[in-house]
Design a protein around this motif. Structure first.
Motif, PDB file in Angstrom:
ATOM      1  N   ILE A   1       0.838  -1.201   0.000  1.00 19.14           N
ATOM      2  CA  ILE A   1       0.000   0.000   0.000  1.00 19.14           C
ATOM      3  C   ILE A   1       0.874   1.253   0.000  1.00 19.14           C
ATOM      4  O   ILE A   1       0.608   2.210  -0.740  1.00 19.14           O
ATOM      5  CB  ILE A   1      -0.978  -0.013   1.201  1.00 19.14           C
ATOM      6  N   THR A   2       1.935   1.260   0.782  1.00 19.40           N
ATOM      7  CA  THR A   2       2.858   2.398   0.816  1.00 19.40           C
ATOM      8  C   THR A   2       3.494   2.620  -0.545  1.00 19.40           C
ATOM      9  O   THR A   2       3.589   3.756  -1.026  1.00 19.40           O
ATOM     10  CB  THR A   2       3.947   2.169   1.885  1.00 19.40           C
TER      11      THR A   2
ATOM     12  N   ILE B   1       2.308   1.763  -3.477  1.00 20.59           N
ATOM     13  CA  ILE B   1       1.285   2.237  -4.413  1.00 20.59           C
ATOM     14  C   ILE B   1       1.037   3.731  -4.217  1.00 20.59           C
ATOM     15  O   ILE B   1       0.946   4.491  -5.188  1.00 20.59           O
ATOM     16  CB  ILE B   1      -0.020   1.426  -4.254  1.00 20.59           C
ATOM     17  N   VAL B   2       0.950   4.177  -2.966  1.00 19.47           N
ATOM     18  CA  VAL B   2       0.740   5.603  -2.686  1.00 19.47           C
ATOM     19  C   VAL B   2       1.911   6.427  -3.216  1.00 19.47           C
ATOM     20  O   VAL B   2       1.731   7.470  -3.855  1.00 19.47           O
ATOM     21  CB  VAL B   2       0.522   5.841  -1.170  1.00 19.47           C
TER      22      VAL B   2
ATOM     23  N   VAL C   1       1.691   6.647  -7.054  1.00 13.19           N
ATOM     24  CA  VAL C   1       0.659   7.596  -7.506  1.00 13.19           C
ATOM     25  C   VAL C   1       1.161   9.028  -7.352  1.00 13.19           C
ATOM     26  O   VAL C   1       0.956   9.871  -8.241  1.00 13.19           O
ATOM     27  CB  VAL C   1      -0.660   7.374  -6.717  1.00 13.19           C
ATOM     28  N   LEU C   2       1.829   9.321  -6.255  1.00 22.51           N
ATOM     29  CA  LEU C   2       2.379  10.661  -6.057  1.00 22.51           C
ATOM     30  C   LEU C   2       3.442  10.992  -7.104  1.00 22.51           C
ATOM     31  O   LEU C   2       3.491  12.114  -7.619  1.00 22.51           O
ATOM     32  CB  LEU C   2       2.964  10.805  -4.651  1.00 22.51           C
TER      33      LEU C   2
END
Length: 173
Positions: free
Chosen positions: A12-13, A15-16, A19-20
């Motif tokens: 999850i980290t 992926i975030v 995206v950034l």
């Protein structure tokens, strides 16, 4: 109890962060084109000033020839050549320097000098034609760098026009 990250938290980290970074990529590209346009203007200005000094040193008129315009204005296929003759087809022509457009691919080059060339006087080094060399980092023309030559004063001025900030002074009206 000491606990580390689980694989799910790590994914999850990542992926975030991804995206950034995807959101930030266009701003890096924007900066890259601006830097290319600024560097192209610096190199073009340096070539003009060097030609001005060299025409006085050699006591011979020199010409800057622009090739590949307007067809290859954005692709980087253009070349700028400094020569001792008005025509590059002259059998006695000597090309002193040249500036290739490949490193500036994506930056549009436009010229409004007659005959796609600029002549420099051998006594004063003055530019003998008035016109503008325009470098645009974007085709929508939100901002551009202009290198203006003035035959009456012999001046060469680098400035910016449009809304985009390119790190130069505004062009006089």
């Amino acid at each position: 109890m000491v606990r580390g990250f689980s694989v799910l938290e790590l994914i999850i980290t990542l992926i975030v962060i991804g995206v950034l970074l995807i959101g930030a990529a266009p701003s890096f590209q924007f900066g890259s084109k601006k830097i290319k346009a600024q560097r192209a203007a610096q190199e073009m200005y340096a070539l003009l000033m060097q030609t001005k000094a060299e025409s006085i040193l050699r006591n011979t008129p020199l010409w800057i020839h622009f090739e590949g315009l307007p067809q290859q204005a954005v692709s980087g296929g253009w070349r700028v050549k400094v020569a001792n003759k008005a025509s590059l087809r002259d059998p006695e022509v000597s090309v002193l320097w040249q500036l290739a457009g490949e490193p500036f691919q994506g930056v549009e080059l436009a010229l409004n000098h007659p005959g796609d060339q600029i002549k420099f006087d051998h006594l004063s080094g003055m530019v003998l034609s008035s016109g503008t060399i325009t470098l645009s980092p974007y085709s929508q023309q939100t901002g551009q760098i202009e290198i203006r030559t003035h035959s009456a004063s012999g001046r060469i001025v680098v400035c910016q026009s449009g809304e985009m900030e390119l790190g130069l002074g505004a062009c006089p009206k």
